[in-house]
Motif scaffolding. Structure first.
Motif, short mmCIF file in Angstrom:
data_model
loop_
_atom_site.label_atom_id
_atom_site.label_comp_id
_atom_site.label_asym_id
_atom_site.label_seq_id
_atom_site.Cartn_x
_atom_site.Cartn_y
_atom_site.Cartn_z
N PRO A 14 10.97 -19.29 -5.34
CA PRO A 14 10.62 -18.62 -6.59
C PRO A 14 10.36 -17.13 -6.37
O PRO A 14 9.97 -16.71 -5.29
CB PRO A 14 9.33 -19.34 -7.01
N GLY A 15 10.59 -16.34 -7.38
CA GLY A 15 10.33 -14.91 -7.31
C GLY A 15 10.62 -14.26 -8.64
O GLY A 15 11.43 -14.76 -9.44
N GLY A 16 9.98 -13.12 -8.89
CA GLY A 16 10.12 -12.46 -10.18
C GLY A 16 11.53 -12.00 -10.48
O GLY A 16 12.01 -12.13 -11.62
N VAL A 17 12.23 -11.46 -9.48
CA VAL A 17 13.59 -10.97 -9.72
C VAL A 17 14.52 -12.14 -10.03
O VAL A 17 15.34 -12.08 -10.96
CB VAL A 17 14.10 -10.16 -8.52
N GLN A 18 14.40 -13.22 -9.25
CA GLN A 18 15.26 -14.38 -9.49
C GLN A 18 15.03 -14.95 -10.89
O GLN A 18 15.99 -15.29 -11.60
CB GLN A 18 14.98 -15.48 -8.46
N LEU A 19 13.77 -15.05 -11.31
CA LEU A 19 13.48 -15.57 -12.64
C LEU A 19 14.02 -14.64 -13.73
O LEU A 19 14.52 -15.10 -14.77
CB LEU A 19 11.97 -15.76 -12.82
N HIS A 20 13.92 -13.34 -13.50
CA HIS A 20 14.46 -12.37 -14.45
C HIS A 20 15.97 -12.58 -14.61
O HIS A 20 16.49 -12.63 -15.74
CB HIS A 20 14.16 -10.96 -13.96
N VAL A 21 16.67 -12.68 -13.49
CA VAL A 21 18.13 -12.86 -13.53
C VAL A 21 18.49 -14.17 -14.22
O VAL A 21 19.38 -14.22 -15.07
CB VAL A 21 18.72 -12.81 -12.10
#
Length: 391
Positions: A14-21
């Motif tokens: 999990p991570g913020g950039v991955q969730l954003h994409v």
């Protein structure tokens, strides 16, 4: 529109950039666009149908955390094939200066190119030193986006040029409609405080919150601290007082559904982060869920919370101030109700319906600047227009 999105970070963590994409891709697909996402991923990682795995990533320390990145000549060839086969109207890379897929895509792309910068790191010597090597790729970018004023400052300071600030997005209604879970809910004599983050990562601030716990328990003996996120509890509980350890409940990594339910169940969400944050997506998610927020006064967090008008702030790294502010909120139900109301209104400013529209507007502008000039346009005007499109 055919859109290619590139994530530099692996989709198996999990991570913020991955969730954003991921969220941006799914919103655009629902709007009728064709979207393909290129991301690092292990061979056995289950991926959505729109994600193309580019190979196994390698853990690399980056910006106070550990990012799983992918680089090298074999990967570069995969990126080139993905761009060629995709026939994209626009390619949108995220974190193009991290040594991973986005940088390779930036170098390989010959058409309309958009980049989003997520990182806030205004003292980065690495970025400053690498700028000459990155310049040729950066000059290809027709539209630059920064997720916050802090990320924009990083671009301006270390990479030159500017970027439009378009924040991260949240599906607000998904969090607003999440049903609380009874065993996570508190009562006046036994309130629940929620923390969510990688527990062994110092900049997420869990040690500061644990340092505040003795004072909190002295005033509210029944208080529970619900801690969600990957990591080994033994790494953070070793030196902690047994009474503090007994008040902590470690939930481990939680699904997106359980994250929404957890945020909607707690009396207060606490974000004690100590640095390295360029936005604060978890604050938006918490406000969407109806949780009053208490956060450290990092510039990015202060901006999300409208300088303290839609959430409470404490002095970053100061466990005593954290305890004081948290107790003040626990003792003031009227203020918590007020923060829920203004927090919901604030969160809706970051709903994907608004954020994605701004991103699509950037796509359309960059695509229009790269359209071939009709042959009927005089040569001098064609030359001038090409120069403007490449700026």
């Amino acid at each position: 529109m055919r859109i290619g999105l590139v994530s530099p970070y692996s989709f198996d963590v999990p991570g913020g950039v991955q969730l954003h994409v991921r969220d941006l891709a799914e919103y655009l697909i629902r709007q009728g666009h064709y979207v393909s996402v290129l991301a690092p991923a292990d061979d056995d990682t289950p991926l959505p149908p729109y994600v193309v795995g580019a190979g196994k990533a390698v853990p690399v320390p980056y910006n106070g955390s550990v990012a799983r990145l992918l680089f090298g000549p074999v990967t570069a060839a995969r990126v080139g094939r993905w761009i060629e086969h995709g026939r994209f109207d626009v390619v949108h890379v995220h974190e193009p200066v991290s040594p991973s897929l986005s940088m390779l895509a930036m170098w390989a792309c010959e058409g309309p190119l958009v980049a989003t910068f997520h990182t806030s790191n205004v003292r980065s010597r690495v970025l400053h030193a690498a700028r000459p090597l990155l310049q040729a790729g950066l000059e290809k970018i027709g539209g630059r986006i920064a997720v916050s004023a802090e990320a924009r400052a990083t671009v301006r300071t270390h990479l030159g040029g500017d970027a439009a600030v378009i924040p991260n997005g949240v599906y607000v209604d998904t969090f607003a409609q999440a049903a609380p879970r009874l065993r996570w809910q508190g009562i006046p004599q036994r309130p629940t405080v929620v923390f969510l983050g990688r527990i062994e990562e110092p900049r997420k601030g869990l040690p500061v919150l644990l340092e505040a716990m003795p004072r909190l328990l002295a005033a509210r003996p029944g208080l529970r601290l619900l801690i969600a996120g990957p990591g080994d509890p033994r790494e953070v509980l070793g030196p902690v007082d047994p009474a503090v350890a007994a008040a902590c409940e470690f939930l481990g990594a939680v699904s997106e559904e359980d994250k929404a339910r957890l945020l909607s169940s707690g009396d207060i969400y606490v974000a004690p982060n100590t640095g390295g944050e360029s936005f604060g997506i978890i604050l938006i998610e918490a406000m969407s869920s109806g949780a009053p927020v208490l956060a450290s006064d990092l510039p990015a967090f202060s901006a999300v919370l409208d300088e303290g008008r839609t959430g409470a702030l404490f002095r970053g790294g100061d466990a005593e101030d954290l305890a004081n502010q948290l107790l003040a909120l626990l003792n003031d139900p009227a203020r918590r109700r007020h923060l829920r109301q203004v927090g919901d209104a604030r969160a809706r400013e970051f709903d994907w319906s608004r954020v994605a529209a701004q991103i699509v507007s950037v796509y359309e502008t960059v695509i229009a600047a790269n359209l071939p000039v009709p042959a009927t346009v005089p040569a001098a005007r064609r030359s001038s227009r090409r120069r403007r499109g490449g700026s």
